[in-house]
Design a protein around this motif. Structure first.
Motif, PDB file in Angstrom:
ATOM      1  N   LEU A  11       0.836  -1.043  -0.063  1.00  0.00           N
ATOM      2  CA  LEU A  11       0.037  -0.232  -0.176  1.00  0.00           C
ATOM      3  C   LEU A  11       0.944   1.172  -0.017  1.00  0.00           C
ATOM      4  O   LEU A  11       0.673   2.235  -0.540  1.00  0.00           O
ATOM      5  CB  LEU A  11      -0.805  -0.009   1.303  1.00  0.00           C
ATOM      6  CG  LEU A  11      -1.798   1.188   1.211  1.00  0.00           C
ATOM      7  CD1 LEU A  11      -2.602   1.544   0.243  1.00  0.00           C
ATOM      8  CD2 LEU A  11      -2.689   1.194   2.939  1.00  0.00           C
ATOM      9  N   LEU A  12       1.909   1.250   0.835  1.00  0.00           N
ATOM     10  CA  LEU A  12       2.828   2.473   0.953  1.00  0.00           C
ATOM     11  C   LEU A  12       3.286   2.660  -0.260  1.00  0.00           C
ATOM     12  O   LEU A  12       3.666   3.907  -0.611  1.00  0.00           O
ATOM     13  CB  LEU A  12       3.616   2.324   1.968  1.00  0.00           C
ATOM     14  CG  LEU A  12       3.207   2.179   3.348  1.00  0.00           C
ATOM     15  CD1 LEU A  12       4.359   2.020   4.492  1.00  0.00           C
ATOM     16  CD2 LEU A  12       2.558   3.633   3.845  1.00  0.00           C
ATOM     17  N   GLN A  13       3.744   1.659  -1.074  1.00  0.00           N
ATOM     18  CA  GLN A  13       4.409   1.796  -2.241  1.00  0.00           C
ATOM     19  C   GLN A  13       3.502   2.553  -3.421  1.00  0.00           C
ATOM     20  O   GLN A  13       4.058   3.267  -4.173  1.00  0.00           O
ATOM     21  CB  GLN A  13       4.978   0.329  -2.860  1.00  0.00           C
ATOM     22  CG  GLN A  13       6.164  -0.057  -2.115  1.00  0.00           C
ATOM     23  CD  GLN A  13       6.797  -1.538  -2.612  1.00  0.00           C
ATOM     24  OE1 GLN A  13       5.872  -1.992  -3.577  1.00  0.00           O
ATOM     25  NE2 GLN A  13       7.525  -2.182  -2.053  1.00  0.00           N
ATOM     26  N   LYS A  14       2.366   2.436  -3.217  1.00  0.00           N
ATOM     27  CA  LYS A  14       1.375   2.975  -4.170  1.00  0.00           C
ATOM     28  C   LYS A  14       0.793   4.343  -3.542  1.00  0.00           C
ATOM     29  O   LYS A  14       0.782   5.219  -4.433  1.00  0.00           O
ATOM     30  CB  LYS A  14       0.013   2.146  -4.037  1.00  0.00           C
ATOM     31  CG  LYS A  14       0.201   0.791  -5.035  1.00  0.00           C
ATOM     32  CD  LYS A  14      -1.369   0.127  -4.781  1.00  0.00           C
ATOM     33  CE  LYS A  14      -1.170  -1.557  -5.342  1.00  0.00           C
ATOM     34  NZ  LYS A  14      -1.064  -1.303  -6.792  1.00  0.00           N
ATOM     35  N   LEU A  15       0.976   4.641  -2.365  1.00  0.00           N
ATOM     36  CA  LEU A  15       0.343   5.977  -1.697  1.00  0.00           C
ATOM     37  C   LEU A  15       1.677   6.937  -1.803  1.00  0.00           C
ATOM     38  O   LEU A  15       1.566   8.239  -2.019  1.00  0.00           O
ATOM     39  CB  LEU A  15       0.142   5.841  -0.624  1.00  0.00           C
ATOM     40  CG  LEU A  15      -1.026   4.923  -0.016  1.00  0.00           C
ATOM     41  CD1 LEU A  15      -1.509   4.976   1.212  1.00  0.00           C
ATOM     42  CD2 LEU A  15      -2.406   5.582  -1.078  1.00  0.00           C
ATOM     43  N   ASP A  30      10.514   6.820   2.103  1.00  0.00           N
ATOM     44  CA  ASP A  30      11.407   6.941   3.000  1.00  0.00           C
ATOM     45  C   ASP A  30      11.053   6.838   4.335  1.00  0.00           C
ATOM     46  O   ASP A  30       9.523   7.129   4.644  1.00  0.00           O
ATOM     47  CB  ASP A  30      12.498   7.741   2.567  1.00  0.00           C
ATOM     48  CG  ASP A  30      14.034   7.358   3.136  1.00  0.00           C
ATOM     49  OD1 ASP A  30      13.989   6.621   4.380  1.00  0.00           O
ATOM     50  OD2 ASP A  30      14.987   7.572   2.502  1.00  0.00           O
ATOM     51  N   ASP A  31      11.642   6.841   5.511  1.00  0.00           N
ATOM     52  CA  ASP A  31      11.133   7.004   6.872  1.00  0.00           C
ATOM     53  C   ASP A  31      10.741   8.482   7.142  1.00  0.00           C
ATOM     54  O   ASP A  31       9.939   8.624   8.086  1.00  0.00           O
ATOM     55  CB  ASP A  31      12.286   6.866   7.887  1.00  0.00           C
ATOM     56  CG  ASP A  31      12.899   5.365   7.700  1.00  0.00           C
ATOM     57  OD1 ASP A  31      11.809   4.376   8.056  1.00  0.00           O
ATOM     58  OD2 ASP A  31      13.942   4.904   7.743  1.00  0.00           O
ATOM     59  N   ALA A  32      11.141   9.594   6.305  1.00  0.00           N
ATOM     60  CA  ALA A  32      10.659  10.882   6.721  1.00  0.00           C
ATOM     61  C   ALA A  32      10.710  11.470   5.056  1.00  0.00           C
ATOM     62  O   ALA A  32      11.149  11.049   4.213  1.00  0.00           O
ATOM     63  CB  ALA A  32      11.433  11.406   7.411  1.00  0.00           C
TER      64      ALA A  32
END
Length: 313
Positions: A11-15, A30-32
């Protein structure tokens, strides 16, 4: 596709790329995140969680508030960001006692104070259960991305490896931590390390480890390299708590909530890295190196990918 089937990482890769600026100091996901202001990067991180999901045995509202700022700060410090301040968003049931809310914010303020940055207010909302959202702001002249090349050395910063995992296991199995003060401290007050800033410009890459070391190392492998672990830190108290080396390795690899940094270091920078770390009082453990290929291995044996995922049990 439902999120439980997709998983948090997918999901994060898409968002992450949505709306993210080109030429940013750190890549999307990345983390930030951050923007350039002149020659300096201004970094931002937001983290949120439900109180009941992080309140281990022995943790009250003070410790949960502390943990919220710690989690956010860890992401910033792993990027070599010097914290400037934090804000706190609260969701609170209307029948909650005032003292509970005060302790929650006092804990957040104490963690921010120890990190040398103020708590700058935030927002309060009514909610069905207690939840927190913490944002942190930082500056960095040399932001550290997720990056690794074959030949880089793998270093683990800090000394909470396995200790936070032991604290989490004690919570879920109803085990006493009497006689394990460092494990208790790591579980209740996992303060990220400002000492990391002394290493600026030496590592090639860095990641925060909070979903479990194995998961973090698999994220390193996603950069297009193979991770070969030669050894892992096994503290005497973790070995004593676990009852053996195999169980202790499980706590180190899959414990989670370390809020420590994984560093990828070019061999030519190793001597300077160790010297600066010693001068700053930062514990470092050389765990292995990265090479060509894919996957994560410990002394030649593959490490299964397991770690915390918000959408999967």
């Amino acid at each position: 596709m439902r999120l439980r089937d997709l998983g948090e990482r997918a999901l994060l890769q898409k968002l992450a790329p949505l709306g993210y600026p080109e030429g940013a100091p750190l890549p999307p996901g990345d983390d930030a995140g951050g923007v350039w202001v002149g020659e300096e990067a201004w970094l931002l991180k937001t983290d949120g969680f439900l109180y009941r999901e992080v309140a281990l045995l022995g943790m009250g509202p003070f410790e949960v508030g502390f943990r919220g700022v710690a989690a956010t700060a860890s992401d910033l410090l792993s990027k070599m960001g010097r914290p400037l301040g934090f804000t706190l968003g609260l969701f609170l049931p209307p029948d909650l006692e005032e003292a509970f809310a005060l302790e929650l914010v006092q804990g957040a303020a104490e963690a921010a104070r120890r990190l040398g940055a103020p708590l700058l207010g935030g927002d309060t909302n009514a909610g069905e259960e207690v939840a927190l959202t913490v944002s942190g702001f930082a500056r960095s002249e040399a932001p550290l991305p997720r990056r690794a090349l074959p030949g880089d050395l793998l270093y683990l910063a800090g000394d909470r490896w396995g200790r936070t995992g032991a604290g989490i296991r004690a919570h879920y199995q109803g085990l006493s931590l009497e006689g394990f003060p460092k494990i208790l401290e790591a579980a209740l007050y996992p303060l990220p390390r400002r000492e990391l800033l002394a290493l600026a410009r030496l590592p090639r890459g860095g990641l925060d480890s909070s979903d479990g070391l194995a998961e973090t190392l698999w994220q390193v492998s996603e950069l297009g390299v193979r991770v070969d672990l030669e050894a892992l830190p096994l503290h005497p108290d973790v070995l004593a708590f676990a009852g053996g080396e195999e169980e202790a390795l499980e706590l180190v690899l899959y414990g989670g909530e370390e809020f420590e940094a994984v560093l990828l270091v070019p061999p030519e920078a190793e001597e300077a890295l160790l010297s600066r770390a010693q001068g700053a009082g930062l514990p470092l453990f050389r765990a292995g190196r990265v090479g060509e290929g894919a996957g994560v291995y410990l002394r030649g044996s593959p490490i299964p990918r397991r770690g915390y995922d918000h959408f999967r049990p």
